[in-house]
Design an enzyme around this catalytic site. Structure first.
Site, PDB file in Angstrom:
ATOM      1  N   GLU A  47      -5.498   0.294  -8.755  1.00  0.00           N
ATOM      2  CA  GLU A  47      -5.860   0.677 -10.120  1.00  0.00           C
ATOM      3  C   GLU A  47      -4.617   0.889 -10.984  1.00  0.00           C
ATOM      4  O   GLU A  47      -4.568   0.479 -12.146  1.00  0.00           O
ATOM      5  CB  GLU A  47      -6.700   1.969 -10.091  1.00  0.00           C
ATOM      6  CG  GLU A  47      -7.992   1.848  -9.314  1.00  0.00           C
ATOM      7  CD  GLU A  47      -7.847   1.965  -7.782  1.00  0.00           C
ATOM      8  OE1 GLU A  47      -8.876   1.847  -7.096  1.00  0.00           O
ATOM      9  OE2 GLU A  47      -6.722   2.173  -7.269  1.00  0.00           O
ATOM     10  N   ASP A  98      -0.455  -5.667   0.281  1.00  0.00           N
ATOM     11  CA  ASP A  98      -1.740  -5.927  -0.357  1.00  0.00           C
ATOM     12  C   ASP A  98      -1.603  -7.236  -1.115  1.00  0.00           C
ATOM     13  O   ASP A  98      -0.615  -7.442  -1.835  1.00  0.00           O
ATOM     14  CB  ASP A  98      -2.110  -4.807  -1.340  1.00  0.00           C
ATOM     15  CG  ASP A  98      -2.636  -3.574  -0.652  1.00  0.00           C
ATOM     16  OD1 ASP A  98      -3.283  -3.705   0.401  1.00  0.00           O
ATOM     17  OD2 ASP A  98      -2.418  -2.469  -1.183  1.00  0.00           O
ATOM     18  N   CYS A 142       0.856  -1.178   0.000  1.00  0.00           N
ATOM     19  CA  CYS A 142       0.000   0.000   0.000  1.00  0.00           C
ATOM     20  C   CYS A 142       0.898   1.235   0.000  1.00  0.00           C
ATOM     21  O   CYS A 142       1.775   1.365   0.866  1.00  0.00           O
ATOM     22  CB  CYS A 142      -0.900  -0.005   1.231  1.00  0.00           C
ATOM     23  SG  CYS A 142      -1.852   1.521   1.427  1.00  0.00           S
ATOM     24  N   VAL A 162       3.137 -15.146 -23.723  1.00  0.00           N
ATOM     25  CA  VAL A 162       4.032 -14.850 -22.611  1.00  0.00           C
ATOM     26  C   VAL A 162       4.567 -16.159 -22.030  1.00  0.00           C
ATOM     27  O   VAL A 162       3.827 -17.139 -21.886  1.00  0.00           O
ATOM     28  CB  VAL A 162       3.353 -13.980 -21.529  1.00  0.00           C
ATOM     29  CG1 VAL A 162       2.254 -14.734 -20.788  1.00  0.00           C
ATOM     30  CG2 VAL A 162       4.373 -13.423 -20.568  1.00  0.00           C
ATOM     31  N   GLU A 163       5.854 -16.174 -21.742  1.00  0.00           N
ATOM     32  CA  GLU A 163       6.509 -17.341 -21.151  1.00  0.00           C
ATOM     33  C   GLU A 163       6.234 -17.317 -19.643  1.00  0.00           C
ATOM     34  O   GLU A 163       6.391 -16.289 -18.993  1.00  0.00           O
ATOM     35  CB  GLU A 163       8.011 -17.281 -21.460  1.00  0.00           C
ATOM     36  CG  GLU A 163       8.757 -18.557 -21.150  1.00  0.00           C
ATOM     37  CD  GLU A 163       9.123 -18.677 -19.691  1.00  0.00           C
ATOM     38  OE1 GLU A 163       9.057 -19.797 -19.163  1.00  0.00           O
ATOM     39  OE2 GLU A 163       9.477 -17.649 -19.069  1.00  0.00           O
ATOM     40  N   LEU A 164       5.793 -18.440 -19.092  1.00  0.00           N
ATOM     41  CA  LEU A 164       5.259 -18.464 -17.731  1.00  0.00           C
ATOM     42  C   LEU A 164       6.297 -18.208 -16.638  1.00  0.00           C
ATOM     43  O   LEU A 164       5.986 -17.544 -15.651  1.00  0.00           O
ATOM     44  CB  LEU A 164       4.530 -19.779 -17.471  1.00  0.00           C
ATOM     45  CG  LEU A 164       3.261 -19.975 -18.303  1.00  0.00           C
ATOM     46  CD1 LEU A 164       2.615 -21.311 -17.966  1.00  0.00           C
ATOM     47  CD2 LEU A 164       2.288 -18.832 -18.105  1.00  0.00           C
TER      48      LEU A 164
END
Length: 129
Positions: free
Chosen positions: A76, A41, A34, A56-58
């Site tokens: 956000e 968070d 936060c 995307v490669e994991l």
């Protein structure tokens, strides 16, 4: 071999670039701080995307998500930043990132951010009998 957090997202060639298909990835261990209190968070990130030329490669995604652990970020802002970075790396036809943050002070936050490649149309949903 040690593993460290990284902002580097790696990709690989889409094995079926002529076909629209959806990749769904759940990441239940996202953590950031936060920016007001410095407290952690916790969130589950749900990524859905229709790749174009790259996926995307994991492992790199895991290390990328880990890199936020000690960063302060509003829910956000961090959701949109992650989406922007993933879009920049993969250039998908469509991508949606949903961040479901755990309760803090009696409040849950869910942030949904989307990207749509100009001109791309989602295929019609097929309803089988």
């Amino acid at each position: 071999m040690t593993t460290q957090p990284s902002k580097q997202l790696e990709t690989f060639d889409n094995p079926q670039p002529e076909r629209d298909f959806t990749i769904r990835i759940d990441m239940p261990e996202f953590t950031c701080l936060c920016p007001k209190t410095g407290q952690p968070d916790f969130a589950t990130l749900h990524l859905e995307y229709v790749p174009d030329r790259h996926c995307v490669e994991l492992k790199s995604l895991k290390l990328y998500i880990w890199s936020y652990r000690d960063e302060g970020a509003f829910h956000e802002a961090v959701t949109n930043r992650i989406l922007d970075d993933l879009v920049a790396a993969t250039q998908p036809r469509f991508m949606r990132l949903t961040a479901r943050f755990n309760v803090r002070g009696g409040v849950y936050t869910h942030v949904v951010a989307e990207h749509r490649k100009p001109g791309w149309q989602a295929p019609a949903v097929v309803q089988l009998p």
